[in-house]
Motif scaffolding. Structure first.
Motif, PDB file in Angstrom:
ATOM      1  N   SER A   1       0.805  -1.217   0.000  1.00  0.00           N
ATOM      2  CA  SER A   1       0.000   0.000   0.000  1.00  0.00           C
ATOM      3  C   SER A   1       0.842   1.273   0.000  1.00  0.00           C
ATOM      4  CB  SER A   1      -0.940   0.011   1.211  1.00  0.00           C
ATOM      5  OG  SER A   1      -0.194  -0.054   2.415  1.00  0.00           O
ATOM      6  N   ARG A   2       2.173   1.140   0.188  1.00  0.00           N
ATOM      7  CA  ARG A   2       3.057   2.304   0.191  1.00  0.00           C
ATOM      8  C   ARG A   2       4.280   2.007  -0.689  1.00  0.00           C
ATOM      9  NH1 ARG A   2       3.202   4.579   6.418  1.00  0.00           N
ATOM     10  NH2 ARG A   2       1.028   4.110   6.977  1.00  0.00           N
ATOM     11  N   PRO A   3       4.082   1.918  -1.979  1.00  0.00           N
ATOM     12  CA  PRO A   3       5.173   1.525  -2.873  1.00  0.00           C
ATOM     13  C   PRO A   3       6.343   2.505  -2.915  1.00  0.00           C
ATOM     14  CG  PRO A   3       3.286   2.288  -4.129  1.00  0.00           C
ATOM     15  CD  PRO A   3       2.829   2.149  -2.709  1.00  0.00           C
ATOM     16  N   SER A   4       6.109   3.768  -2.543  1.00  0.00           N
ATOM     17  CA  SER A   4       7.178   4.769  -2.601  1.00  0.00           C
ATOM     18  C   SER A   4       7.763   5.081  -1.221  1.00  0.00           C
ATOM     19  CB  SER A   4       6.657   6.060  -3.238  1.00  0.00           C
ATOM     20  OG  SER A   4       5.600   6.612  -2.459  1.00  0.00           O
ATOM     21  N   ALA A   5       7.486   4.253  -0.229  1.00  0.00           N
ATOM     22  CA  ALA A   5       7.913   4.534   1.148  1.00  0.00           C
ATOM     23  C   ALA A   5       9.435   4.643   1.269  1.00  0.00           C
ATOM     24  CB  ALA A   5       7.381   3.465   2.088  1.00  0.00           C
ATOM     25  N   TRP A   6      10.148   3.693   0.665  1.00  0.00           N
ATOM     26  CA  TRP A   6      11.613   3.737   0.753  1.00  0.00           C
ATOM     27  C   TRP A   6      12.172   4.943  -0.004  1.00  0.00           C
ATOM     28  CZ3 TRP A   6      14.683   1.602   4.063  1.00  0.00           C
ATOM     29  CH2 TRP A   6      14.353   0.381   4.669  1.00  0.00           C
ATOM     30  N   TYR A   7      11.591   5.265  -1.123  1.00  0.00           N
ATOM     31  CA  TYR A   7      12.035   6.436  -1.885  1.00  0.00           C
ATOM     32  C   TYR A   7      11.887   7.704  -1.040  1.00  0.00           C
ATOM     33  CZ  TYR A   7      11.872  10.224  -5.303  1.00  0.00           C
ATOM     34  OH  TYR A   7      12.089  11.418  -5.971  1.00  0.00           O
ATOM     35  N   GLU A   8      10.737   7.854  -0.364  1.00  0.00           N
ATOM     36  CA  GLU A   8      10.496   9.031   0.460  1.00  0.00           C
ATOM     37  C   GLU A   8      11.405   9.041   1.690  1.00  0.00           C
ATOM     38  OE1 GLU A   8       6.356   9.021   1.304  1.00  0.00           O
ATOM     39  OE2 GLU A   8       5.756   9.405  -0.774  1.00  0.00           O
ATOM     40  N   TYR A   9      11.715   7.850   2.202  1.00  0.00           N
ATOM     41  CA  TYR A   9      12.606   7.742   3.370  1.00  0.00           C
ATOM     42  C   TYR A   9      13.961   8.368   3.064  1.00  0.00           C
ATOM     43  CZ  TYR A   9      15.662   5.434   6.810  1.00  0.00           C
ATOM     44  OH  TYR A   9      16.593   5.170   7.791  1.00  0.00           O
ATOM     45  N   PHE A  10      14.520   8.040   1.903  1.00  0.00           N
ATOM     46  CA  PHE A  10      15.822   8.598   1.536  1.00  0.00           C
ATOM     47  C   PHE A  10      15.702  10.032   1.046  1.00  0.00           C
ATOM     48  CE2 PHE A  10      16.658   3.962   0.969  1.00  0.00           C
ATOM     49  CZ  PHE A  10      17.637   3.847   1.958  1.00  0.00           C
ATOM     50  N   LYS A  11      14.604  10.359   0.382  1.00  0.00           N
ATOM     51  CA  LYS A  11      14.423  11.722  -0.120  1.00  0.00           C
ATOM     52  C   LYS A  11      14.374  12.722   1.027  1.00  0.00           C
ATOM     53  CE  LYS A  11      11.365  14.565  -3.001  1.00  0.00           C
ATOM     54  NZ  LYS A  11      10.088  14.628  -3.751  1.00  0.00           N
ATOM     55  N   GLN A  12      13.721  12.344   2.141  1.00  0.00           N
ATOM     56  CA  GLN A  12      13.666  13.244   3.296  1.00  0.00           C
ATOM     57  C   GLN A  12      15.056  13.560   3.829  1.00  0.00           C
ATOM     58  OE1 GLN A  12      10.958  12.073   6.433  1.00  0.00           O
ATOM     59  NE2 GLN A  12       9.287  11.650   5.018  1.00  0.00           N
ATOM     60  N   GLN A  13      16.012  12.675   3.560  1.00  0.00           N
ATOM     61  CA  GLN A  13      17.391  12.885   4.016  1.00  0.00           C
ATOM     62  C   GLN A  13      18.262  13.507   2.922  1.00  0.00           C
ATOM     63  OE1 GLN A  13      18.861   9.315   6.353  1.00  0.00           O
ATOM     64  NE2 GLN A  13      17.003   8.413   5.477  1.00  0.00           N
ATOM     65  N   ASN A  14      17.613  13.884   1.797  1.00  0.00           N
ATOM     66  CA  ASN A  14      18.327  14.449   0.645  1.00  0.00           C
ATOM     67  C   ASN A  14      19.366  13.468   0.101  1.00  0.00           C
ATOM     68  OD1 ASN A  14      16.969  16.997   0.686  1.00  0.00           O
ATOM     69  ND2 ASN A  14      18.257  17.603   2.427  1.00  0.00           N
ATOM     70  N   ILE A  15      18.981  12.195   0.120  1.00  0.00           N
ATOM     71  CA  ILE A  15      19.852  11.143  -0.412  1.00  0.00           C
ATOM     72  C   ILE A  15      19.212  10.575  -1.668  1.00  0.00           C
ATOM     73  CG2 ILE A  15      20.880   8.881   0.031  1.00  0.00           C
ATOM     74  CD1 ILE A  15      20.817   9.549   3.010  1.00  0.00           C
ATOM     75  N   SER A  16      19.975  10.518  -2.728  1.00  0.00           N
ATOM     76  CA  SER A  16      19.472   9.988  -3.991  1.00  0.00           C
ATOM     77  C   SER A  16      20.107   8.621  -4.240  1.00  0.00           C
ATOM     78  CB  SER A  16      19.803  10.936  -5.142  1.00  0.00           C
ATOM     79  OG  SER A  16      19.360  10.402  -6.374  1.00  0.00           O
ATOM     80  N   VAL A  17      19.288   7.581  -4.234  1.00  0.00           N
ATOM     81  CA  VAL A  17      19.778   6.225  -4.469  1.00  0.00           C
ATOM     82  C   VAL A  17      18.817   5.512  -5.421  1.00  0.00           C
ATOM     83  CG1 VAL A  17      20.978   5.965  -2.262  1.00  0.00           C
ATOM     84  CG2 VAL A  17      18.551   5.419  -2.413  1.00  0.00           C
ATOM     85  N   ASP A  18      19.346   4.501  -6.079  1.00  0.00           N
ATOM     86  CA  ASP A  18      18.533   3.688  -6.973  1.00  0.00           C
ATOM     87  C   ASP A  18      18.102   2.402  -6.267  1.00  0.00           C
ATOM     88  OD1 ASP A  18      18.839   5.473  -9.119  1.00  0.00           O
ATOM     89  OD2 ASP A  18      20.783   4.572  -9.640  1.00  0.00           O
ATOM     90  N   GLY A  19      17.056   1.785  -6.782  1.00  0.00           N
ATOM     91  CA  GLY A  19      16.643   0.492  -6.256  1.00  0.00           C
ATOM     92  C   GLY A  19      15.693   0.541  -5.077  1.00  0.00           C
ATOM     93  N   THR A  20      15.102   1.717  -4.810  1.00  0.00           N
ATOM     94  CA  THR A  20      14.222   1.826  -3.640  1.00  0.00           C
ATOM     95  C   THR A  20      12.871   1.152  -3.851  1.00  0.00           C
ATOM     96  OG1 THR A  20      13.437   3.976  -4.428  1.00  0.00           O
ATOM     97  CG2 THR A  20      15.277   3.979  -2.862  1.00  0.00           C
ATOM     98  N   PHE A  21      12.550   0.802  -5.104  1.00  0.00           N
ATOM     99  CA  PHE A  21      11.257   0.176  -5.364  1.00  0.00           C
ATOM    100  C   PHE A  21      11.377  -1.344  -5.505  1.00  0.00           C
ATOM    101  CE2 PHE A  21      10.894   4.536  -6.842  1.00  0.00           C
ATOM    102  CZ  PHE A  21       9.670   4.932  -6.314  1.00  0.00           C
ATOM    103  N   ARG A  22      12.594  -1.862  -5.412  1.00  0.00           N
ATOM    104  CA  ARG A  22      12.800  -3.303  -5.556  1.00  0.00           C
ATOM    105  C   ARG A  22      12.726  -4.010  -4.212  1.00  0.00           C
ATOM    106  NH1 ARG A  22      17.036  -1.585  -9.127  1.00  0.00           N
ATOM    107  NH2 ARG A  22      18.582  -2.033  -7.513  1.00  0.00           N
ATOM    108  N   GLY A  23      12.243  -5.238  -4.254  1.00  0.00           N
ATOM    109  CA  GLY A  23      12.159  -6.040  -3.040  1.00  0.00           C
ATOM    110  C   GLY A  23      10.809  -6.714  -2.910  1.00  0.00           C
TER     111      GLY A  23
END
Length: 302
Positions: free
Chosen positions: A204-226
């Protein structure tokens, strides 16, 4: 002056509960013999009840062969409906039999993980304090108040705005990344190589990991995999088994963090978009049972 004569409603013929029970049991076993054993009836009696039901419906519910029986398409559809009807009758009967005339039933709905990990502990002692209020708790993955159901109070996650509802804010949501301690062995916490980690996802929260790192101003790939799971409970269980890292509300994993069965991976708490609320229809604002649980939860929060 003419007097209007109202014609009485035509008699409506309904099947007996015995016929429905015989049909449901036979459909479940796909055997009149096994159904008869469960019903403590003769095989011919069960078969007769089903045949009379088919005559009334003017439909064949079963295909009959020398060796076995099987449901027709109409029988399959009817079976699902009958099963729900019989369960409803059973529930209504047991509710009536198990409560005295001055007992109130408080119907609650809550998300499964929130229910087991926060609500039930918060309700400890409530039944002793209010012996005439019986709790009927239903777990449901639902972002809104289920208006089509007979519910007195719901514990929901969102923005706190639901039409026709009174809402009481419980707390904001802060999520942490957690995993089994052994999972981090031989792994660098450097985010340059996120592929070294399995990020457990909540459907129900597919972008949760993306937002977790975005709040820290960290840009990483692969946040939607798993691997994806329907509930936080499944994410937490998977993390405890060492499947990967779960991003879950801090309040829901406090016991595991205290015991050390889970540890935080990165020292950051991401703020969720919503908060947790206690919500009930405005029409129940003066209800004794709703007032009782509202006060109880408010005091337990304090």
């Amino acid at each position: 002056m003419k007097t209007e004569i109202k014609t009485p409603l035509a008699f409506r013929k309904y099947p007996s509960t015995t016929a429905l029970q015989c049909f449901e049991t036979a459909a479940r076993h796909l055997s009149f013999t096994n159904a008869a054993q469960e019903m403590h009836m003769t095989q011919s009696a069960v078969s007769k009840q089903v045949s009379q039901l088919e005559e009334m419906l003017n439909l064949s519910l079963f295909y009959r062969t020398h060796q076995r029986i099987s449901l027709t398409p109409a029988g399959k559809a009817y079976y699902i409906e009958v099963l729900g009807i019989l369960k409803h009758i059973e529930l209504a009967t047991t509710n009536l039999m198990s409560h005295s005339s001055n007992t109130e039933i408080l119907k609650i709905v809550a998300h499964p993980t929130f229910c087991s990990r926060w609500l039930i502990p918060a309700l400890k002692g409530f039944s002793k304090e209010y012996p005439l209020i019986t709790l009927d708790i239903k777990e449901e993955v639902c972002p809104f108040f289920p208006e089509d159901q007979n519910v007195d109070i719901a514990f929901l996650y969102g923005d706190g705005v639901w039409g026709g509802m009174e809402t009481i804010k419980l707390f904001d949501e802060y999520c942490v990344a957690v995993c089994q301690p052994e999972y981090l062995q031989d792994k660098s916490l450097c985010l340059d190589n996120l592929d070294a980690f399995t990020l457990l996802q909540l459907s129900s929260r597919p972008s949760a990991w993306y937002e977790y790192f975005k709040q820290q101003n960290i840009s990483v790939d692969g946040t939607f995999r798993g691997p994806r799971f329907d509930t936080f409970h499944a994410c937490i269980a998977s993390a405890l088994l060492g499947y990967g890292i779960a991003l879950v509300p801090l309040r829901l994993v406090e016991p595991e963090l205290k015991l050390g069965t889970l540890v935080t991976v990165w020292n950051y708490e991401s703020k969720g978009r919503g908060a947790y609320y206690m919500s009930y229809p405005l029409s129940l604002g003066n209800s004794h049972k709703v007032k009782a649980i509202s006060e109880w939860i408010t005091e337990s929060m304090a």
